[in-house]
Design a protein around this motif. Structure first.
Motif, PDB file in Angstrom:
ATOM      1  N   HIS A  15      -1.093   4.930   5.502  1.00  0.00           N
ATOM      2  CA  HIS A  15      -0.530   3.604   5.250  1.00  0.00           C
ATOM      3  C   HIS A  15       0.488   3.653   4.106  1.00  0.00           C
ATOM      4  CE1 HIS A  15      -3.513   2.056   7.992  1.00  0.00           C
ATOM      5  NE2 HIS A  15      -4.492   2.557   7.248  1.00  0.00           N
ATOM      6  N   CYS A  16       0.215   4.477   3.107  1.00  0.00           N
ATOM      7  CA  CYS A  16       1.171   4.661   2.008  1.00  0.00           C
ATOM      8  C   CYS A  16       2.446   5.308   2.524  1.00  0.00           C
ATOM      9  CB  CYS A  16       0.565   5.526   0.908  1.00  0.00           C
ATOM     10  SG  CYS A  16      -0.890   4.815   0.116  1.00  0.00           S
ATOM     11  N   ASN A  17       2.284   6.251   3.435  1.00  0.00           N
ATOM     12  CA  ASN A  17       3.431   6.917   4.036  1.00  0.00           C
ATOM     13  C   ASN A  17       4.319   5.916   4.777  1.00  0.00           C
ATOM     14  OD1 ASN A  17       4.981   9.246   5.106  1.00  0.00           O
ATOM     15  ND2 ASN A  17       4.055   8.642   7.047  1.00  0.00           N
ATOM     16  N   ASN A  18       3.704   5.013   5.522  1.00  0.00           N
ATOM     17  CA  ASN A  18       4.464   4.005   6.270  1.00  0.00           C
ATOM     18  C   ASN A  18       5.106   2.974   5.346  1.00  0.00           C
ATOM     19  OD1 ASN A  18       3.703   5.200   8.699  1.00  0.00           O
ATOM     20  ND2 ASN A  18       1.885   3.914   8.913  1.00  0.00           N
ATOM     21  N   PHE A  19       4.460   2.721   4.222  1.00  0.00           N
ATOM     22  CA  PHE A  19       4.922   1.695   3.282  1.00  0.00           C
ATOM     23  C   PHE A  19       6.056   2.187   2.395  1.00  0.00           C
ATOM     24  CE2 PHE A  19       3.743  -1.036  -0.597  1.00  0.00           C
ATOM     25  CZ  PHE A  19       4.450  -2.129  -0.127  1.00  0.00           C
ATOM     26  N   GLU A  20       6.107   3.494   2.162  1.00  0.00           N
ATOM     27  CA  GLU A  20       7.054   4.052   1.194  1.00  0.00           C
ATOM     28  C   GLU A  20       8.514   3.707   1.487  1.00  0.00           C
ATOM     29  OE1 GLU A  20       8.480   5.701  -2.145  1.00  0.00           O
ATOM     30  OE2 GLU A  20       6.390   5.246  -1.671  1.00  0.00           O
ATOM     31  N   PRO A  21       8.997   3.805   2.736  1.00  0.00           N
ATOM     32  CA  PRO A  21      10.393   3.421   2.980  1.00  0.00           C
ATOM     33  C   PRO A  21      10.696   1.970   2.615  1.00  0.00           C
ATOM     34  CG  PRO A  21       9.535   4.708   4.810  1.00  0.00           C
ATOM     35  CD  PRO A  21       8.363   4.382   3.940  1.00  0.00           C
ATOM     36  N   MET A  22       9.743   1.078   2.829  1.00  0.00           N
ATOM     37  CA  MET A  22       9.913  -0.327   2.436  1.00  0.00           C
ATOM     38  C   MET A  22      10.038  -0.434   0.921  1.00  0.00           C
ATOM     39  SD  MET A  22       7.158  -2.352   4.813  1.00  0.00           S
ATOM     40  CE  MET A  22       6.841  -1.861   6.505  1.00  0.00           C
ATOM     41  N   LEU A  23       9.200   0.312   0.217  1.00  0.00           N
ATOM     42  CA  LEU A  23       9.243   0.303  -1.241  1.00  0.00           C
ATOM     43  C   LEU A  23      10.578   0.804  -1.762  1.00  0.00           C
ATOM     44  CD1 LEU A  23       5.753   1.611  -2.474  1.00  0.00           C
ATOM     45  CD2 LEU A  23       6.786  -0.607  -2.945  1.00  0.00           C
ATOM     46  N   GLN A  24      11.085   1.854  -1.158  1.00  0.00           N
ATOM     47  CA  GLN A  24      12.350   2.421  -1.616  1.00  0.00           C
ATOM     48  C   GLN A  24      13.495   1.440  -1.411  1.00  0.00           C
ATOM     49  OE1 GLN A  24      13.020   6.350  -0.002  1.00  0.00           O
ATOM     50  NE2 GLN A  24      10.958   7.028  -0.517  1.00  0.00           N
ATOM     51  N   SER A  25      13.484   0.723  -0.309  1.00  0.00           N
ATOM     52  CA  SER A  25      14.507  -0.287  -0.055  1.00  0.00           C
ATOM     53  C   SER A  25      14.368  -1.449  -1.029  1.00  0.00           C
ATOM     54  CB  SER A  25      14.385  -0.787   1.385  1.00  0.00           C
ATOM     55  OG  SER A  25      15.335  -1.790   1.652  1.00  0.00           O
ATOM     56  N   TRP A  26      13.132  -1.869  -1.273  1.00  0.00           N
ATOM     57  CA  TRP A  26      12.853  -2.975  -2.209  1.00  0.00           C
ATOM     58  C   TRP A  26      13.258  -2.609  -3.633  1.00  0.00           C
ATOM     59  CZ3 TRP A  26       9.061  -2.608  -6.097  1.00  0.00           C
ATOM     60  CH2 TRP A  26       8.743  -3.793  -6.755  1.00  0.00           C
ATOM     61  N   GLU A  27      13.004  -1.370  -4.020  1.00  0.00           N
ATOM     62  CA  GLU A  27      13.279  -0.922  -5.387  1.00  0.00           C
ATOM     63  C   GLU A  27      14.763  -1.034  -5.735  1.00  0.00           C
ATOM     64  OE1 GLU A  27      12.687   3.093  -8.162  1.00  0.00           O
ATOM     65  OE2 GLU A  27      12.252   3.147  -6.018  1.00  0.00           O
ATOM     66  N   LYS A  28      15.637  -0.890  -4.753  1.00  0.00           N
ATOM     67  CA  LYS A  28      17.076  -0.918  -5.004  1.00  0.00           C
ATOM     68  C   LYS A  28      17.546  -2.258  -5.567  1.00  0.00           C
ATOM     69  CE  LYS A  28      18.084   2.424  -1.340  1.00  0.00           C
ATOM     70  NZ  LYS A  28      18.718   2.615   0.007  1.00  0.00           N
ATOM     71  N   ASN A  29      16.771  -3.308  -5.344  1.00  0.00           N
ATOM     72  CA  ASN A  29      17.168  -4.652  -5.781  1.00  0.00           C
ATOM     73  C   ASN A  29      16.506  -5.075  -7.084  1.00  0.00           C
ATOM     74  OD1 ASN A  29      18.808  -5.188  -3.441  1.00  0.00           O
ATOM     75  ND2 ASN A  29      16.924  -5.446  -2.263  1.00  0.00           N
ATOM     76  N   LEU A  30      15.755  -4.175  -7.714  1.00  0.00           N
ATOM     77  CA  LEU A  30      15.076  -4.535  -8.950  1.00  0.00           C
ATOM     78  C   LEU A  30      16.066  -4.651 -10.103  1.00  0.00           C
ATOM     79  CD1 LEU A  30      11.842  -2.329  -8.793  1.00  0.00           C
ATOM     80  CD2 LEU A  30      12.106  -4.749  -8.204  1.00  0.00           C
ATOM     81  N   THR A  31      15.801  -5.597 -10.969  1.00  0.00           N
ATOM     82  CA  THR A  31      16.653  -5.815 -12.139  1.00  0.00           C
ATOM     83  C   THR A  31      16.094  -5.059 -13.342  1.00  0.00           C
ATOM     84  OG1 THR A  31      15.405  -7.857 -12.557  1.00  0.00           O
ATOM     85  CG2 THR A  31      17.469  -8.055 -11.339  1.00  0.00           C
ATOM     86  N   ASP A  32      16.856  -5.042 -14.426  1.00  0.00           N
ATOM     87  CA  ASP A  32      16.485  -4.255 -15.600  1.00  0.00           C
ATOM     88  C   ASP A  32      15.245  -4.780 -16.320  1.00  0.00           C
ATOM     89  OD1 ASP A  32      18.605  -2.574 -15.148  1.00  0.00           O
ATOM     90  OD2 ASP A  32      19.954  -3.609 -16.531  1.00  0.00           O
ATOM     91  N   ASP A  33      14.835  -5.989 -16.014  1.00  0.00           N
ATOM     92  CA  ASP A  33      13.655  -6.547 -16.690  1.00  0.00           C
ATOM     93  C   ASP A  33      12.360  -6.243 -15.937  1.00  0.00           C
ATOM     94  OD1 ASP A  33      14.326  -8.173 -14.578  1.00  0.00           O
ATOM     95  OD2 ASP A  33      14.538 -10.001 -15.760  1.00  0.00           O
ATOM     96  N   ILE A  34      12.449  -5.330 -14.958  1.00  0.00           N
ATOM     97  CA  ILE A  34      11.264  -4.897 -14.214  1.00  0.00           C
ATOM     98  C   ILE A  34      10.992  -3.427 -14.515  1.00  0.00           C
ATOM     99  CG2 ILE A  34      10.167  -4.718 -11.948  1.00  0.00           C
ATOM    100  CD1 ILE A  34      10.983  -7.568 -12.779  1.00  0.00           C
ATOM    101  N   ASP A  35       9.761  -3.121 -14.911  1.00  0.00           N
ATOM    102  CA  ASP A  35       9.336  -1.741 -15.151  1.00  0.00           C
ATOM    103  C   ASP A  35       8.497  -1.294 -13.958  1.00  0.00           C
ATOM    104  OD1 ASP A  35       8.535   0.707 -16.155  1.00  0.00           O
ATOM    105  OD2 ASP A  35       6.970  -0.147 -17.455  1.00  0.00           O
ATOM    106  N   TYR A  36       9.131  -0.587 -13.035  1.00  0.00           N
ATOM    107  CA  TYR A  36       8.466  -0.173 -11.803  1.00  0.00           C
ATOM    108  C   TYR A  36       8.134   1.315 -11.847  1.00  0.00           C
ATOM    109  CZ  TYR A  36       8.019   1.167  -6.870  1.00  0.00           C
ATOM    110  OH  TYR A  36       7.580   1.684  -5.686  1.00  0.00           O
ATOM    111  N   HIS A  37       6.897   1.647 -11.541  1.00  0.00           N
ATOM    112  CA  HIS A  37       6.505   3.052 -11.480  1.00  0.00           C
ATOM    113  C   HIS A  37       5.284   3.207 -10.576  1.00  0.00           C
ATOM    114  CE1 HIS A  37       3.131   2.618 -14.474  1.00  0.00           C
ATOM    115  NE2 HIS A  37       3.857   1.586 -14.826  1.00  0.00           N
ATOM    116  N   HIS A  38       4.887   4.474 -10.364  1.00  0.00           N
ATOM    117  CA  HIS A  38       3.796   4.803  -9.457  1.00  0.00           C
ATOM    118  C   HIS A  38       2.579   5.332 -10.229  1.00  0.00           C
ATOM    119  CE1 HIS A  38       7.460   5.177  -7.037  1.00  0.00           C
ATOM    120  NE2 HIS A  38       6.723   4.949  -5.961  1.00  0.00           N
ATOM    121  N   ILE A  39       1.424   5.178  -9.609  1.00  0.00           N
ATOM    122  CA  ILE A  39       0.219   5.864 -10.063  1.00  0.00           C
ATOM    123  C   ILE A  39      -0.474   6.446  -8.828  1.00  0.00           C
ATOM    124  CG2 ILE A  39      -2.087   5.642 -11.060  1.00  0.00           C
ATOM    125  CD1 ILE A  39      -1.067   3.563 -12.958  1.00  0.00           C
TER     126      ILE A  39
END
Length: 210
Positions: free
Chosen positions: A59-83
């Motif tokens: 499920h993480c594998n299927n979700f990852e492309p969505m995350l990568q597309s979503w991440e491109k629109n993040l602004t500088d006031d968002i601290d996004y990372h993985h665990i």
């Protein structure tokens, strides 16, 4: 009479437009979970968003492309990372590999590649040597990989990550955590794409509360 009908139609179209523009409202306990005790974030000046994942999770594998597309629109006031999550001993080596890649600054190059290796190429990383061979393809010398893989620094990152996952009350992946306060899963949100809509809602909620 015709004028009244046209006016009525115009009012209906306008009302429909207003409804369409309304932003969705998501409810705690329905679309996302409130974490019982807020977990400290890395930066007080930004809204933290954490993607909790596992390379072995389809499920993480299927979700990852969505995350990568979503991440491109993040602004500088968002601290996004993985665990990376460790649900069993089999998950730990891949989590260690992630932290080595993170320390070497090559996660952007290796993250999707590792998902592809596991789920598309059916590679099995049964030991440290297998992982060292994989990461060697991304510029990490095998000897250096071995040292980092077994280092105190990676031990610390792994333990801290596991502690945070527990504090987030994560029981399955993929999960996303917003500002240490809210946990979002596909089952609650209504699907993977809906997860990101809920996350965006919670980000805005947190930004507006500051």
């Amino acid at each position: 009479m015709l004028r009244k009908i046209l006016l009525g139609v115009a009012m209906m179209v306008l009302a429909a437009g207003v409804v369409a523009e309304e932003k969705p409202v998501f409810e705690a306990g329905v679309h996302y979970a409130e974490i019982s005790k807020a977990v400290p974030t890395r930066s007080a000046d930004k809204v933290e968003v954490v993607a909790v994942f596992g390379y072995l999770c389809p499920h993480c594998n299927n979700f990852e492309p969505m995350l990568q597309s979503w991440e491109k629109n993040l602004t500088d006031d968002i601290d996004y990372h993985h665990i990376p999550v460790v649900f069993s001993k089999a998950w730990a080596p891949l989590a260690r590999g992630y932290y080595v890649a993170d320390m070497k600054g090559v996660v952007k190059e290796t993250h999707q590649a590792m998902f592809d290796a596991v789920h598309m190429q059916n590679r099995r990383f049964n030991n440290e040597k297998d992982l060292a061979e994989f990461y060697a393809g991304y510029g990490i010398d095998p000897e250096e990989f071995d040292k980092l893989y077994n280092s105190f620094a990676v031990d610390t990152k792994l333990n801290q990550g596991m502690a945070k996952v527990q504090s987030y009350e994560v029981t399955g992946v993929p999960s996303m955590v917003v500002n240490g306060k809210y946990r979002v899963t596909a089952s609650m949100a209504g699907g993977s794409a809906e997860m990101l809509k809920v996350v965006n809602y919670l980000i805005e909620k947190e930004l507006n509360s500051n």
